[in-house]
Design an enzyme around this catalytic site. Sequence first.
Site, PDB file in Angstrom:
ATOM      1  N   SER A 139       0.807  -1.207   0.000  1.00 25.87           N
ATOM      2  CA  SER A 139       0.000   0.000   0.000  1.00 25.87           C
ATOM      3  C   SER A 139       0.851   1.272   0.000  1.00 25.87           C
ATOM      4  O   SER A 139       0.395   2.325  -0.447  1.00 25.87           O
ATOM      5  CB  SER A 139      -0.930   0.007   1.217  1.00 25.87           C
ATOM      6  OG  SER A 139      -1.802  -1.108   1.176  1.00 25.87           O
ATOM      7  N   GLY A 399     -25.346 -27.146   5.174  1.00 24.06           N
ATOM      8  CA  GLY A 399     -24.352 -28.040   4.581  1.00 24.06           C
ATOM      9  C   GLY A 399     -24.299 -27.925   3.081  1.00 24.06           C
ATOM     10  O   GLY A 399     -23.227 -28.069   2.467  1.00 24.06           O
ATOM     11  N   GLU A 422      -5.952  -4.006  -4.732  1.00 27.32           N
ATOM     12  CA  GLU A 422      -6.123  -2.584  -5.064  1.00 27.32           C
ATOM     13  C   GLU A 422      -6.175  -1.706  -3.808  1.00 27.32           C
ATOM     14  O   GLU A 422      -6.906  -0.715  -3.757  1.00 27.32           O
ATOM     15  CB  GLU A 422      -7.384  -2.370  -5.911  1.00 27.32           C
ATOM     16  CG  GLU A 422      -7.211  -2.678  -7.381  1.00 27.32           C
ATOM     17  CD  GLU A 422      -6.223  -1.741  -8.068  1.00 27.32           C
ATOM     18  OE1 GLU A 422      -6.491  -0.541  -8.144  1.00 27.32           O
ATOM     19  OE2 GLU A 422      -5.184  -2.233  -8.538  1.00 27.32           O
TER      20      GLU A 422
END
Length: 647
Positions: A139, A399, A422
């Site tokens: 980042s 399930g 991103e």
Amino acid sequence: MTPSVDALRSTVDGRWADVRSSVREQMARFGPAAPDLSVEEYRARILELVHELAATGQPHTGFAPEYGGKGDVGGVVTAFQALGYGDLSLLVKAGVQWGLFGGAVQVLGTERHHERHLRQIMDGELLGCFAMTETGHGSDVQHLRTTATYDPVAEEFVIDTPEPGARKDYIGNAARDGRMAVVFAQLVTKGVGHGVHAFLVPIRDDTGTAMPGVEISDCGHKAGLNGVDNGRLTFRSVRVPREALLNRFADVSPDGSYSSSIENEGRRFFTMLGTLVRGRISVAGGAGSAAQKALALAIRYGERRRQFADPGTGEETAILDYRAHQRKLLPLLATTYALQFAQDDLVAEMHRLQAPDRRGAEPDEKAQRELESRAAGVKAIGTWHATHTIQTCREACGGAGYLSENLLPQLKADTDVFTTFEGDNTVLLQLLAKNLLSDYGRSVQTLSPLGLARFVGAQALDAAAERTGANKLPRRLPGRGLHPRDRAEQRRLIADRAEHLLSGAARRLRPALKKGADQFGVFNAAQDHLLDAARAHVDLLVFDAFVAGIARAADPSVQALLETVCDLHALATIERSRAWYLEHGRLTAAETRSVVAAVNELCAELRPHARLLVDAFGIPETWLACPLLTDPAAESGTTASMPEMVG
């Protein structure tokens, strides 16, 4: 009156309804990949679909008309979002090719790059990568370590990976199919660094062999998205011509002189990154489509799956008729609608700022910064919402929801990375909070002396109330209790929380302005507060977008239904933070209980419309077909009565 599914879909599809319709038709032709493919076979299948998608011309629409496109930036992002109803590996690979790689060439490059490469990129003949993230820096793009050092004698840039942490990592299209990469690196010329810039670097020749100095490795099997060939790139003195620099905002002359239309390095960096906001908006849209698909599966299943007999009739009850089940799914459905309208507003603003008729114009930095902030917030909240929604839908299907054949496990695995793809969501909310604080500071500075005195006084009173517990009373007329379904009251509560958290964060950070202050320590201590302020701001942004979207609906029956959906979204948002409203005196205990009761009532009201609301997403039936919705055995369970179950 209940609206038709077509009328509701028309409103949900919005401005680019024709694009959504076209992509739905294309997806119906593609069909899902076989479930038992190896990773290599799966990658080959997704590449085949990328070429089929290119042949439709749909990816061309976002590029400039002079290169065969339509200049419809919003349309191509909308098309990307619609791909989220199908195979998410195709969505991501298409996003890398035309959104990240092609988008970077288009918005950061100039005519010399456009003339040479755009048509091939659009047609899928030149497959590329977006090489930004590094092993040591994700980042924090401003501090990437890859270097691009200019050699004036050869008139070339030398691309280098100076340390292991500078290796480009998790790069889509790199492991198998990419031929060229947009590489982000620190530009150095005449011994001076000028910050991060983007360069076009060939990584393979036409035979698929790695170019000299380029080392390529495969990231290997992932939790999901295994149709995407993520890889790692290392550069050992790789030379590219001077013209490889994507030079919309800065250039280097043959003698090595650096020039830029934006003198300040920090401002230049953020302007450059701001033009790449398309990828962040696209990921938010893809996550929204995945959440819609999960809800379509779970709500359809909830209508047909029956469990436990009604003591009065002896008939088994559809599980969606149970309040607990409605509580699981319907507030998430309401927020998914709200986020869809917020996403559409983002796309429209991005389209306005990046349309071809703005090329060559001075960037609208204020509008671009606001767009980047909104995109950061909506991407973070939208992808977290998708992760939570898909998990809840999996649980709501019991399930059956855990079986791969019923789509939800793959949907969960494929979208999990969206929360860090991103931009890591926590970092994005910090970015949003920083921008909000900057805007807040500027607004305070523009106050008149009298206005500033009043503001400071109000801040002091608020701070004293926080310390003493003498919090504000609910801001309503005497004798008038909370009306949960009053739209103005909903907005007041959501806005008040956003404003209070932001002003409180500003107060907590004020000591960092003092000379010699431990700025990191002050910031770090308030980090949770900043994140809450950013989240609250997005809550308000999404609420306002939903209200505006409802106002645009032409059909009164659609408006009426969406008003109820908006009520549920707003009250679920307030309910989620009811402890805050109690602590800060915005609501009484009785009023928070009325909010809870109103959410229950709205779930009951929307139960008959649940199927209509998910059908309006228009997800192609090809991509919903699974035993969960077709197996007759799934329609009935045990015949135990409710009293037997609980007693």
